[in-house]
Design a protein around this motif. Structure first.
Motif, mmCIF file in Angstrom:
data_model
loop_
_atom_site.group_PDB
_atom_site.id
_atom_site.type_symbol
_atom_site.label_atom_id
_atom_site.label_comp_id
_atom_site.label_asym_id
_atom_site.label_seq_id
_atom_site.Cartn_x
_atom_site.Cartn_y
_atom_site.Cartn_z
ATOM 1 N N THR A 1 0.912 -1.069 0.240
ATOM 2 C CA THR A 1 -0.447 0.257 -0.430
ATOM 3 C C THR A 1 0.550 1.328 -0.218
ATOM 4 O O THR A 1 1.880 1.294 0.791
ATOM 5 C CB THR A 1 -1.015 0.221 1.443
ATOM 6 O OG1 THR A 1 -1.196 -1.586 1.385
ATOM 7 C CG2 THR A 1 -2.367 0.888 1.357
ATOM 8 N N ILE A 2 0.549 2.613 -0.847
ATOM 9 C CA ILE A 2 0.676 3.377 -0.256
ATOM 10 C C ILE A 2 0.415 4.985 0.014
ATOM 11 O O ILE A 2 -0.723 4.827 -0.846
ATOM 12 C CB ILE A 2 1.540 3.284 -1.961
ATOM 13 C CG1 ILE A 2 2.377 2.427 -3.143
ATOM 14 C CG2 ILE A 2 2.456 5.393 -2.458
ATOM 15 C CD1 ILE A 2 3.697 2.317 -2.172
ATOM 16 N N ILE A 3 0.781 5.293 0.674
ATOM 17 C CA ILE A 3 -0.418 6.198 1.585
ATOM 18 C C ILE A 3 0.438 7.862 1.256
ATOM 19 O O ILE A 3 1.763 7.749 2.086
ATOM 20 C CB ILE A 3 -0.804 6.029 2.613
ATOM 21 C CG1 ILE A 3 -1.522 4.504 2.447
ATOM 22 C CG2 ILE A 3 -1.800 7.049 3.555
ATOM 23 C CD1 ILE A 3 -2.025 3.997 3.704
ATOM 24 N N GLY A 4 -0.248 8.738 1.027
ATOM 25 C CA GLY A 4 0.542 10.426 1.470
ATOM 26 C C GLY A 4 -0.431 10.988 1.576
ATOM 27 O O GLY A 4 -1.591 11.069 1.721
ATOM 28 N N LEU A 5 -0.118 11.991 2.272
ATOM 29 C CA LEU A 5 -1.304 12.890 3.828
ATOM 30 C C LEU A 5 -1.332 13.315 3.186
ATOM 31 O O LEU A 5 0.557 14.378 2.969
ATOM 32 C CB LEU A 5 -1.259 12.594 5.435
ATOM 33 C CG LEU A 5 -1.841 10.941 6.389
ATOM 34 C CD1 LEU A 5 -0.704 11.188 6.742
ATOM 35 C CD2 LEU A 5 -2.609 10.874 5.411
ATOM 36 N N GLU A 6 -2.320 14.738 3.199
ATOM 37 C CA GLU A 6 -1.890 16.371 3.249
ATOM 38 C C GLU A 6 -2.690 16.333 4.259
ATOM 39 O O GLU A 6 -4.492 16.745 4.317
ATOM 40 C CB GLU A 6 -2.964 17.118 2.151
ATOM 41 C CG GLU A 6 -2.177 16.472 1.113
ATOM 42 C CD GLU A 6 -2.946 16.320 -1.371
ATOM 43 O OE1 GLU A 6 -4.017 17.275 -0.392
ATOM 44 O OE2 GLU A 6 -2.529 16.111 -1.973
ATOM 45 N N PRO B 1 4.228 10.224 -0.139
ATOM 46 C CA PRO B 1 3.687 9.010 0.003
ATOM 47 C C PRO B 1 4.905 7.605 0.641
ATOM 48 O O PRO B 1 5.044 6.581 0.056
ATOM 49 C CB PRO B 1 3.707 8.771 -2.065
ATOM 50 C CG PRO B 1 4.909 9.243 -2.394
ATOM 51 C CD PRO B 1 4.922 10.379 -2.040
ATOM 52 N N ASP B 2 5.359 8.222 1.391
ATOM 53 C CA ASP B 2 5.913 7.482 2.322
ATOM 54 C C ASP B 2 5.396 6.381 3.484
ATOM 55 O O ASP B 2 5.784 5.158 3.781
ATOM 56 C CB ASP B 2 7.022 7.720 3.518
ATOM 57 C CG ASP B 2 9.056 9.027 2.015
ATOM 58 O OD1 ASP B 2 8.674 8.768 0.800
ATOM 59 O OD2 ASP B 2 9.193 9.719 2.725
ATOM 60 N N MET B 3 4.290 6.347 3.613
ATOM 61 C CA MET B 3 4.087 5.291 4.666
ATOM 62 C C MET B 3 3.693 4.276 2.953
ATOM 63 O O MET B 3 2.807 4.144 2.312
ATOM 64 C CB MET B 3 3.028 6.164 4.260
ATOM 65 C CG MET B 3 2.799 6.838 6.004
ATOM 66 S SD MET B 3 1.839 8.345 6.063
ATOM 67 C CE MET B 3 1.957 9.565 4.983
ATOM 68 N N ARG B 4 3.109 3.545 4.478
ATOM 69 C CA ARG B 4 2.747 1.808 4.021
ATOM 70 C C ARG B 4 1.926 0.256 4.325
ATOM 71 O O ARG B 4 2.121 -0.205 3.839
ATOM 72 C CB ARG B 4 3.862 0.983 3.365
ATOM 73 C CG ARG B 4 5.509 1.377 2.743
ATOM 74 C CD ARG B 4 4.977 1.293 1.632
ATOM 75 N NE ARG B 4 5.554 1.854 0.472
ATOM 76 C CZ ARG B 4 6.204 3.441 0.158
ATOM 77 N NH1 ARG B 4 4.470 4.218 0.385
ATOM 78 N NH2 ARG B 4 6.895 4.187 -0.766
ATOM 79 N N SER B 5 1.225 1.342 5.375
ATOM 80 C CA SER B 5 0.115 1.121 5.907
ATOM 81 C C SER B 5 -0.660 2.214 6.631
ATOM 82 O O SER B 5 0.106 3.410 6.637
ATOM 83 C CB SER B 5 0.393 -0.380 6.789
ATOM 84 O OG SER B 5 0.996 0.451 7.982
ATOM 85 N N PRO B 6 -2.664 1.552 6.325
ATOM 86 C CA PRO B 6 -2.776 2.632 7.419
ATOM 87 C C PRO B 6 -2.240 2.674 8.407
ATOM 88 O O PRO B 6 -2.925 3.785 8.966
ATOM 89 C CB PRO B 6 -4.329 1.793 7.350
ATOM 90 C CG PRO B 6 -4.113 0.964 6.192
ATOM 91 C CD PRO B 6 -3.419 0.918 6.131
ATOM 92 N N LYS B 7 -1.881 1.620 9.652
ATOM 93 C CA LYS B 7 -1.357 2.093 10.597
ATOM 94 C C LYS B 7 0.056 3.020 10.884
ATOM 95 O O LYS B 7 -0.155 3.421 11.395
ATOM 96 C CB LYS B 7 -1.252 0.668 11.052
ATOM 97 C CG LYS B 7 -1.593 -0.454 11.927
ATOM 98 C CD LYS B 7 -1.841 -1.376 12.712
ATOM 99 C CE LYS B 7 -2.392 -2.153 13.155
ATOM 100 N NZ LYS B 7 -2.343 -3.425 13.978
ATOM 101 N N GLU B 8 0.948 2.991 9.534
ATOM 102 C CA GLU B 8 1.740 4.163 10.176
ATOM 103 C C GLU B 8 1.305 5.098 9.416
ATOM 104 O O GLU B 8 1.810 5.824 9.754
ATOM 105 C CB GLU B 8 2.684 3.442 8.676
ATOM 106 C CG GLU B 8 3.790 2.826 8.658
ATOM 107 C CD GLU B 8 4.708 2.528 7.785
ATOM 108 O OE1 GLU B 8 4.896 3.171 6.369
ATOM 109 O OE2 GLU B 8 5.680 1.408 7.322
ATOM 110 N N ALA B 9 -0.111 5.267 8.691
ATOM 111 C CA ALA B 9 -0.148 6.679 7.790
ATOM 112 C C ALA B 9 -0.801 7.328 9.715
ATOM 113 O O ALA B 9 -0.439 8.415 10.203
ATOM 114 C CB ALA B 9 -1.208 6.349 7.356
ATOM 115 N N VAL B 10 -1.546 6.613 10.312
ATOM 116 C CA VAL B 10 -2.201 7.035 11.965
ATOM 117 C C VAL B 10 -0.853 7.208 12.687
ATOM 118 O O VAL B 10 -1.181 8.632 13.433
ATOM 119 C CB VAL B 10 -3.213 6.166 12.391
ATOM 120 C CG1 VAL B 10 -3.648 6.492 13.908
ATOM 121 C CG2 VAL B 10 -4.366 5.553 11.965
#
Length: 476
Positions: free
Chosen positions: A5-10, A157-166
């Motif tokens: 999974t690739i996640i980036g946040l704003e 976009p450095d996060m690889r899981s929803p838990k990392e994003a949180v």
């Protein structure tokens, strides 16, 4: 196939100013609809914006707390789009010259350290708020929030899981709170985020189509939304229907437990930017940046290091304490009145947290009173059990511990003669337990101590009582 999974946040963060970014209207939350408004923030013709200097200072502070580079020359731009909560039909934001670039946030998840890089931080004004009435053909608009100063923090976009994003978001929130950039009250919209998420095969370098999930302001809901979207996209790729993933904006429906489409790429706003003609470029002096950096408050990572060195608590205890700036400050206030660090941590992490419903809630027990209670128990004036009763009363009233102990008759019995009389009576009424002790059964002491505490209604000094009891038993 294995996917990652690739996640980036704003992340949109309301800055802790008393007035708005371009006018003198208050930023106070919770006022009557449209009370905090004026011709400038409601976009009336002929009005001109005037930049609030404190907004720039707080943006610089955020940048230095997050190890960003500060652009000494940056500017505002008009981001043009029409929407009812945007009275000017454009938003004053920053496009090609933001105030901060680069930077990073270090996180730890399941014992693994990871650095999440930032792309930029830019300044902008907030829009108003639309209130959609159920079963009514109208929408209400509240412009109190229009013109509230924001920074938008954009991650790589450095996060690889929803838990990392949180975890990233929690760590970022802590840094901004400690730096006094924002109160970060998510329930009031002071911190909210949009998430970009996509799926790709492990080993693939290029990115696949991403989906944006808009306007989330709860760690729990952000986790749920990302997990559900991750599952949806994974299933589509697994069954060969990856082509059905469109680059679109979706919203999180917490009741239905799924993300739902808002608009597709074809429908998305085609933002038109051009330099804001009514505001001159922002020129920041190097001395100002150095002064703000020098005066940064102690940030969570430094506080954790200091707590580990000074207070000898476990890492888990420290993580909980510094997870809330209010709690960490309260802990050190209690220590400043002479309380033992370990005892203070135990009372705060067990008894106080049980009483608090919200981490941002005002702490109901004065730090001096908790310190006094801890010292009273350490001195043997009352038992720990009685101390819990006193603590409950401290939450409910403004009385000091000594007054509560006096009124409730909780003082501990520490007179040797009085304790000896109680123990002699216990021994005479429990001959079988005495005989068990003589026969080597050590648990007999525990039983007799229990009887002693019961008869004295928990008031005898347990340490002194046990010592007297054991002496009496050995003398038999």
């Amino acid at each position: 196939m294995a996917f990652e999974t690739i996640i980036g946040l704003e992340i949109h963060v309301e800055l802790a100013t008393k007035s708005k970014i371009f006018c003198s209207c208050s930023t106070e939350f919770g006022k009557e609809p449209n009370e905090n408004t004026c011709p400038i923030c409601t976009g009336l013709p002929g009005t001109l914006p005037v930049l609030n200097e404190e907004v720039v200072n707080l943006a610089i502070k955020a940048g230095k707390a997050l190890d960003c580079e500060i652009n000494m020359i940056n500017k505002f731009d008009r981001k043009n789009y029409f929407y009812p909560d945007l009275p000017k039909a454009y938003q004053i934001s920053q496009f090609d010259l933001p105030i901060c670039t680069k930077g990073y946030v270090d996180i730890q998840l399941d014992g693994v350290d990871k650095r999440i890089n930032l792309t930029r931080i830019h300044l902008e004004e907030d829009a108003g708020k639309l209130i959609h009435l159920e079963d009514e053909p109208i929408t209400l608009v509240d412009y109190n929030r229009a013109g509230v100063p924001l920074i938008e923090i954009v991650s790589e976009p450095d996060m690889r899981s929803p838990k990392e994003a949180v975890e990233f978001l929690k760590t970022l929130k802590g840094i901004l709170e400690y730096a006094e950039v924002s109160d970060c009250k998510m329930e009031q919209g002071s911190l909210r985020c949009d998430a970009n998420i996509s799926i790709r095969e492990v080993g693939q370098e290029s990115f696949n189509t991403k989906v944006e999930i808009k306007n989330m302001n709860s760690f729990r809901e952000i986790l749920r939304a990302l997990q559900k979207e991750e599952k949806r996209q994974t299933e589509l790729y697994t069954f060969g229907e990856g082509h059905k993933i469109k680059q679109e904006t979706r919203k999180w429906d917490s009741k239905k437990g799924r993300t739902v489409p808002m608009r597709s790429k074809e429908d998305a706003h085609d933002y038109r930017y051009f330099p804001e003609p009514d505001l001159v470029p922002i020129v920041i002096e190097k001395e100002k940046i150095e002064e703000i950096k020098k005066n940064l408050p102690e940030l969570p990572s430094k506080k954790k290091e200091r707590f580990l060195q000074e207070y000898k608590l476990t890492e888990k205890e420290i993580d909980i304490l510094i997870g809330s700036k209010i709690l960490a400050n309260y802990f050190e206030e209690v220590l400043s009145f002479g309380a033992n660090a370990k005892d203070a941590a135990n009372w705060i992490l067990v008894d106080l947290l049980r009483a608090l419903k919200d981490e941002n809630e005002t702490i109901p027990v004065k730090s001096r009173y908790l310190a006094d209670l801890i010292k009273i128990i350490d001195e043997g004036k009352i038992s720990r059990t009685a101390g819990k009763e006193v603590f409950k009363e401290l939450i409910a009233t403004d009385k000091n511990p000594d007054k509560i102990i006096e009124e409730k008759g909780l003082s501990q019995i520490s007179e040797t003669d009085t304790i000896e009389k109680i123990i002699v009576e216990i021994l005479s009424k429990n001959p079988q337990a005495v005989e068990d002790f003589k026969n080597g059964k050590k648990q007999a002491v525990g039983f007799l101590m229990g009887q002693t505490m019961k008869v004295s209604k928990g008031k005898v000094n347990p340490k002194l009582a046990k010592e007297i009891l054991e002496n009496k038993l050995r003398a038999l």
